[in-house]
Motif scaffolding. Structure first.
Motif, PDB file in Angstrom:
ATOM      1  N   THR A   1      27.424 -24.333   2.732  1.00  0.00           N
ATOM      2  CA  THR A   1      26.807 -23.064   3.124  1.00  0.00           C
ATOM      3  C   THR A   1      27.800 -22.084   3.730  1.00  0.00           C
ATOM      4  O   THR A   1      27.598 -20.878   3.636  1.00  0.00           O
TER       5      THR A   1
ATOM      6  N   LEU B   1      28.956 -20.989  -0.740  1.00  0.00           N
ATOM      7  CA  LEU B   1      28.056 -19.867  -1.029  1.00  0.00           C
ATOM      8  C   LEU B   1      28.727 -18.498  -0.845  1.00  0.00           C
ATOM      9  O   LEU B   1      28.573 -17.627  -1.706  1.00  0.00           O
ATOM     10  N   PRO B   2      29.480 -18.256   0.236  1.00  0.00           N
ATOM     11  CA  PRO B   2      30.163 -16.961   0.340  1.00  0.00           C
ATOM     12  C   PRO B   2      31.201 -16.735  -0.766  1.00  0.00           C
ATOM     13  O   PRO B   2      31.312 -15.623  -1.290  1.00  0.00           O
TER      14      PRO B   2
ATOM     15  N   LEU C   1      31.103 -17.996  -3.804  1.00  0.00           N
ATOM     16  CA  LEU C   1      30.351 -17.705  -5.025  1.00  0.00           C
ATOM     17  C   LEU C   1      29.800 -16.281  -5.014  1.00  0.00           C
ATOM     18  O   LEU C   1      29.765 -15.614  -6.046  1.00  0.00           O
ATOM     19  N   GLY C   2      29.373 -15.800  -3.854  1.00  0.00           N
ATOM     20  CA  GLY C   2      28.893 -14.426  -3.743  1.00  0.00           C
ATOM     21  C   GLY C   2      29.983 -13.411  -4.023  1.00  0.00           C
ATOM     22  O   GLY C   2      29.770 -12.438  -4.759  1.00  0.00           O
ATOM     23  N   VAL C   3      31.154 -13.627  -3.463  1.00  0.00           N
ATOM     24  CA  VAL C   3      32.282 -12.720  -3.704  1.00  0.00           C
ATOM     25  C   VAL C   3      32.686 -12.776  -5.178  1.00  0.00           C
ATOM     26  O   VAL C   3      32.961 -11.745  -5.803  1.00  0.00           O
TER      27      VAL C   3
ATOM     28  N   ALA D   1      30.745 -13.507  -7.753  1.00  0.00           N
ATOM     29  CA  ALA D   1      29.719 -12.846  -8.561  1.00  0.00           C
ATOM     30  C   ALA D   1      29.871 -11.334  -8.495  1.00  0.00           C
ATOM     31  O   ALA D   1      29.786 -10.643  -9.523  1.00  0.00           O
ATOM     32  N   ILE D   2      30.112 -10.798  -7.314  1.00  0.00           N
ATOM     33  CA  ILE D   2      30.284  -9.349  -7.170  1.00  0.00           C
ATOM     34  C   ILE D   2      31.564  -8.886  -7.856  1.00  0.00           C
ATOM     35  O   ILE D   2      31.590  -7.850  -8.517  1.00  0.00           O
TER      36      ILE D   2
ATOM     37  N   LEU E   1      28.853  -4.422  -6.419  1.00  0.00           N
ATOM     38  CA  LEU E   1      27.490  -4.803  -6.050  1.00  0.00           C
ATOM     39  C   LEU E   1      26.466  -3.979  -6.814  1.00  0.00           C
ATOM     40  O   LEU E   1      25.452  -4.507  -7.265  1.00  0.00           O
TER      41      LEU E   1
ATOM     42  N   LEU F   1      26.000  -5.271 -10.291  1.00  0.00           N
ATOM     43  CA  LEU F   1      25.355  -6.587 -10.275  1.00  0.00           C
ATOM     44  C   LEU F   1      23.855  -6.453 -10.061  1.00  0.00           C
ATOM     45  O   LEU F   1      23.051  -7.060 -10.775  1.00  0.00           O
TER      46      LEU F   1
ATOM     47  N   THR G   1      21.160  -2.034  -2.039  1.00  0.00           N
ATOM     48  CA  THR G   1      22.509  -1.772  -1.534  1.00  0.00           C
ATOM     49  C   THR G   1      22.463  -0.987  -0.228  1.00  0.00           C
ATOM     50  O   THR G   1      23.190  -1.308   0.716  1.00  0.00           O
TER      51      THR G   1
END
Length: 102
Positions: A51, A55-56, A58-60, A62-63, A69, A72, A85
Motif C-alpha cells: 500500500t 500502489l503509489p 502504479l498510480g504514477v 498509470a498517469i 491525469l 487518463l 481533477t
C-alpha cells in the motif's frame, strides 16, 4: 516517440518522487507497525509495502503512461475529468495540506 532523459532530469524526477512519497508517516509508521504486529510482522510489512510503495508507483506509472491525469480521467467522461481533477487538486492542496502545515 521514446525520449531519453538526461542524467540531470532523471535525478530531479527521482528526488521529486522520493520527496512526494517518503514523508514522516513512512518514517515513523513501519517501526510502530512492526512492534504492534507481533508475530504477524512479515504479513504486516508485506501489506504495508503493497500500500505504501506498490500502489503509489502504479498510480504514477498509470498517469505517466496516459501522458497526464486529464487524459487518463477523460477516458471516463470529459465533465468528470474536469471535476475530478479540480477536486483532487483542491483536496491535496488548499483543503488538507495547507491547513495542516499552517
Amino acid at each position: 516517440m521514446k525520449q531519453n532523459l538526461s542524467r540531470n532530469q532523471f535525478l530531479v524526477i527521482s528526488l521529486t518522487l522520493f520527496a512526494m512519497f517518503f514523508g514522516a508517516g513512512n518514517f515513523i509508521f513501519p517501526p510502530n507497525l512492526g512492534r504492534e504486529a507481533g508475530q504477524n510482522f512479515y504479513v504486516a510489512i508485506m501489506f504495508f509495502c503493497a500500500t505504501a510503495v506498490l500502489l503509489p508507483v502504479l498510480g504514477v506509472a498509470a498517469i505517466a503512461r496516459a501522458k497526464g491525469l486529464q487524459s487518463l480521467v477523460r477516458r471516463i467522461d470529459p465533465v468528470f475529468a474536469v471535476l475530478f481533477t479540480a477536486l483532487l487538486y483542491l483536496t491535496i492542496g488548499p483543503l488538507f495540506a495547507i491547513p495542516r502545515a499552517a
